[in-house]
Design a protein around this motif. Structure first.
Motif, short mmCIF file in Angstrom:
data_model
loop_
_atom_site.label_atom_id
_atom_site.label_comp_id
_atom_site.label_asym_id
_atom_site.label_seq_id
_atom_site.Cartn_x
_atom_site.Cartn_y
_atom_site.Cartn_z
N ARG A 296 31.70 52.56 35.41
CA ARG A 296 32.51 51.49 36.00
C ARG A 296 33.82 51.33 35.24
NH1 ARG A 296 31.75 47.29 39.31
NH2 ARG A 296 29.52 47.74 39.49
N GLU B 253 43.51 51.91 37.88
CA GLU B 253 44.75 51.37 37.30
C GLU B 253 45.80 52.47 37.15
OE1 GLU B 253 43.64 49.62 33.64
OE2 GLU B 253 42.45 48.00 34.56
N ASP C 107 37.50 51.92 36.81
CA ASP C 107 38.56 50.91 36.76
C ASP C 107 39.83 51.48 36.14
OD1 ASP C 107 36.86 49.12 37.92
OD2 ASP C 107 36.32 48.10 36.05
#
Length: 289
Positions: free
Chosen positions: A53, A61, A57
């Motif tokens: 996870r 980004e 993420d």
């Protein structure tokens, strides 16, 4: 002409060069530009969900920042065009092939971040040129801004789409077209015999004359639609691949069909288009028939 111009980006310098080229193409075509970044699942997903996870993420980004940089590059080149960006899950080839179904043109760099320096062309560019559902433009070396549009002509029905693409590109840029047709005694069809009773009765030079007529006929109809585009006919007695690669040295863009008159029906990409993609000294557009 419907559909967006789509450009694939991965953060490499080649992909940013592709963004600049795609922005100009969108401006020429009065179309919107879609910047696409493909993000695959991180390897950590197989062994640690928490790390997976966090890695996902971070990838997201980075992808959003990459899109912001690419969109800024596009607007610096063509401020008036409509630019949008999207991050899509999957490998780049699959994602861009799907995007090509609703695009009028897909633009990619010759190699991305994952490319080996010794390779002349990346796997995404090769695969997309073979499987894309619209014309695919691969941005290679820095182009000659005042050079002509180089068009490879073989007289095949599939090649008519490449002729249209080259003429449209030349008209938009105010450029001339060099229409090159190369032939050898082995790949040129024998013209009908001068005397039906003598199958080998053609006079000397008849094969060359037939190939020159082929080039003229391949361009005849389309030239009427673009009367302001100057077209140079260039017939070369010799192999097609080296002739096009050599001529690309002075071109701003090289345009070829995906397969020519000598191709096998099951092949998605012909040997000439593959050779030009790998070795041309200009950006290359591969146009499917």
């Amino acid at each position: 002409m419907s559909g967006l111009v789509t450009v694939g980006v991965d953060g490499s310098e080649q992909s940013l060069d592709a963004v600049a080229w795609a922005a100009r193409e969108a401006e020429y075509r009065d179309a919107g530009l879609r910047v696409v970044n493909a993000v695959s699942d991180p390897p950590a997903v197989a062994w640690d969900p928490v790390l997976a996870r966090a890695a996902t993420d971070r990838l997201r980004e980075d992808a959003e920042q990459l899109l912001a940089d690419a969109e800024a590059r596009a607007r610096s080149v063509a401020p008036e065009i409509d630019v949008s960006g999207v991050v899509l899950p999957g490998d780049p080839l699959t994602v861009l092939e799907e995007q090509s179904r609703s695009s009028q043109l897909v633009v990619v760099g010759s190699k991305g971040l994952g490319g080996f320096k010794s390779l002349l062309l990346g796997s995404t560019a090769i695969g997309l040129a073979a499987h894309g559902r619209c014309p695919v433009l691969v941005v290679r070396e820095p182009t000659e801004p005042s050079g002509p549009i180089l068009l490879g002509v073989d007289g095949s029905p599939a090649g008519a789409a490449a002729v249209r693409f080259a003429m449209e590109a030349a008209a938009a840029r105010g450029a001339r077209v060099v229409a090159l047709h190369a032939w050898t005694n082995w790949n040129a069809p024998m013209p009908p015999p001068h005397d039906p009773d003598e199958p080998y009765s053609n006079p000397p030079g008849s094969l060359a004359a037939a190939e020159e007529r082929l080039l003229t006929e391949a361009l005849a109809g389309i030239r009427e639609r673009y009367p302001d585009v100057k077209v140079e006919h260039r017939t070369v007695h010799g192999p097609t691949r080296p002739a096009l690669i050599e001529a690309s040295r002075s071109a701003r863009l090289t345009v070829v069909g995906s397969r020519g008159r000598g191709g096998f029906g099951g092949l998605l990409l012909g040997s000439v288009s593959q050779a030009v993609l790998h070795h041309a000294s200009s950006p290359v557009a591969v146009v499917r028939g």
